[in-house]
Design a protein around this motif. Structure first.
Motif, mmCIF file in Angstrom:
data_model
loop_
_atom_site.group_PDB
_atom_site.id
_atom_site.type_symbol
_atom_site.label_atom_id
_atom_site.label_comp_id
_atom_site.label_asym_id
_atom_site.label_seq_id
_atom_site.Cartn_x
_atom_site.Cartn_y
_atom_site.Cartn_z
ATOM 1 N N LEU A 123 0.840 -1.211 0.000
ATOM 2 C CA LEU A 123 0.000 0.000 0.000
ATOM 3 C C LEU A 123 0.867 1.250 0.000
ATOM 4 O O LEU A 123 1.917 1.282 0.640
ATOM 5 N N ASN A 143 -7.796 -4.178 -3.549
ATOM 6 C CA ASN A 143 -7.636 -2.862 -4.180
ATOM 7 C C ASN A 143 -8.868 -1.990 -3.949
ATOM 8 O O ASN A 143 -8.761 -0.789 -3.763
ATOM 9 N N LYS A 152 -6.820 0.194 -1.413
ATOM 10 C CA LYS A 152 -5.886 0.960 -2.252
ATOM 11 C C LYS A 152 -6.320 2.428 -2.379
ATOM 12 O O LYS A 152 -7.492 2.702 -2.564
#
Lengths: 302, 152
Positions: free
Chosen positions: A82, A298, A302
């Motif tokens: 990340l 994600n 993310k």
């Protein structure tokens, strides 16, 4: 004179009560963890404390996940972790707890793979999140950053990080904030599962495919807890991981438990596991699970 | 009469104070034992520490506490029991495949030789949830710390 006697009797009563409380401390049921388990369910999500405690304790730490990958001589690049920029994308305390777990997992990978020069950025991010969650008092960030900057102190840094996370988890449990503990564990697991998925996608090896398959138990446990919750955030997570749950249902893991072999080596008692794990899954199914894991991570982190 | 009451009060207070200072099983913090164990980890890394305090019970059915633990295939674990100096018996760490205490997979106590070991290693080949039990041999009361560690 009567007053002195009255005071004396009162004092005596308090002393006796104190002694009774003191004596009770020897009871096995007074073990602090036992107390927590027996305590009332105070979570806001109507999930029993016992179930959450079991779930939290039954998850591997990021260190173990990272070690398992490293021991298989798999390459790992920190680019997949990340970003430490723009953490304001995590708004609610639930999102921040999840992120804190994920950044903690990333730190585990960085430590195990010796990429300690990146650790200070991750510590700074965890510090910001922990301040917002009022959990920063469990971490001595100055000392940890100092350790990260001195590569001779990696073992101490790993130990201090582990102790800090363990103390924080115990505190959250004491305060009945199991939902935050659970989300920290979920974030840790999701980031770890993502790294496993990414490494497996690149390696396309049996060993890494098995590591992906072995996440089934954790996905199933998380799904059970999230789907039983009435909390909107938990229900959203349950919906997001549902495709992964469905994919894992296509694979079967057979464990044949066998007695361990006991050996005494140089005065050290060693048990060698003889159990077997047989995974019934096609490469196609595993690749679908890999893609789904990456997509969910994600989307949520993310 | 009043003097006697005051003396009695002081004696009771003194006894109460002394009792509070003695590390009864329920009051053992485990900090010293933890510090001792952590110094000798060597090639192992800490996963979790358990502060254990148990009252006495029967030798055949000693009081126990258990915790779920996750073990990962391909990793080597070490379990280290550290005893409080006042313990009359030794703390045992024993791992079972489930909470019903079926099928032990490792133990710091070898019942066939009645020997306690300062630690026990487990080479794991099966990823899953197992149960770590703590008890004192012969059902004695005691306190201590258990360290759950993994090989680097």
């Amino acid at each position: 004179m009567k007053q002195i006697i009255k005071h004396s009797i009162r004092l005596l009563s308090f002393t006796m009560i104190g002694m009774v409380i003191s004596c009770n401390n020897g009871n096995p049921a007074e073990n602090s963890l036992e107390n927590q388990l027996a305590g009332p369910d105070t979570t806001s999500t109507e999930i029993s404390q016992e179930e959450i405690f079991e779930l939290i304790e039954s998850f591997p730490t990021p260190l173990e996940m990272a070690l398992a990958i490293k021991n298989g001589n798999n390459d790992f690049t920190s680019d997949i972790l990340l970003s430490t920029d723009s953490i304001d994308r995590f708004i609610s305390s639930y999102e921040k707890a999840m992120a804190m777990g994920a950044y903690g997992a990333d730190m585990g990978y960085l430590n195990i793979y010796g990429k300690v020069f990146l650790v200070p950025d991750y510590l700074a991010t965890i510090r910001l999140l922990s301040v917002d969650l009022d959990l920063d008092n469990f971490f001595d960030f100055e000392k940890m950053i100092e350790m990260a900057e001195n590569s001779d102190n990696i073992d101490s840094l790993i130990q201090m990080s582990t102790e800090s996370f363990n103390q924080m988890e115990a505190h959250l449990r004491d305060k009945g904030r199991d939902e935050l503990s659970l989300l920290i564990v979920f974030g840790t697991w999701l980031e770890g599962a993502y790294v496993i998925a990414d490494v497996a996608q690149k390696a396309q090896s049996k060993e890494m495919f098995n590591r992906v398959a072995q996440q089934k138990d954790f996905v199933t446990k998380l799904d059970k807890i999230f789907t039983s919750s009435h909390d909107d955030f938990f229900k959203t997570i349950a919906a997001k991981i549902q495709p992964l749950v469905d994919l894992y249902e296509q694979i079967e893991i057979e464990i044949i438990m066998k007695e361990s072999t006991m050996e005494e080596i140089n005065g050290q008692l060693v048990f060698i596991d003889n159990s077997e794990t047989i995974i019934h899954a096609s490469d196609d199914d595993i690749n679908k699970i890999i893609n789904s894991t990456i997509e969910i991570r994600n989307e949520l982190l993310k | 009469m009043i003097k006697r009451i005051i003396i009695l009060m002081l004696v009771i207070l003194g006894v109460s104070f002394l009792q509070a200072m003695v590390p009864a099983p329920g009051k053992c913090s485990g900090d010293d034992e933890y510090a001792l164990g952590i110094k000798n980890l060597g090639e192992y890394m800490l996963i979790k520490d358990y502060r254990i305090s148990l009252a006495s019970g029967s030798a055949n059915n000693p009081p126990m506490v258990s915790f779920p633990i996750s073990l990962t295939a391909g990793l080597k674990y070490k379990f280290i029991p550290i005893n409080h100096p006042d313990n009359k018996s030794k703390l045992v760490m024993k791992i079972f495949v489930n909470q019903k205490k079926e099928m032990p997979i490792a133990s710091s106590y070898n019942s066939s030789s009645s020997k306690h070991y300062p630690s026990v290693e487990f080479e794991c080949k099966t990823t899953g949830t197992f149960y770590l039990f703590f008890f004192f041999a012969d059902g004695q009361k005691g306190c201590g710390v258990g360290l759950f560690t993994v090989s680097k």
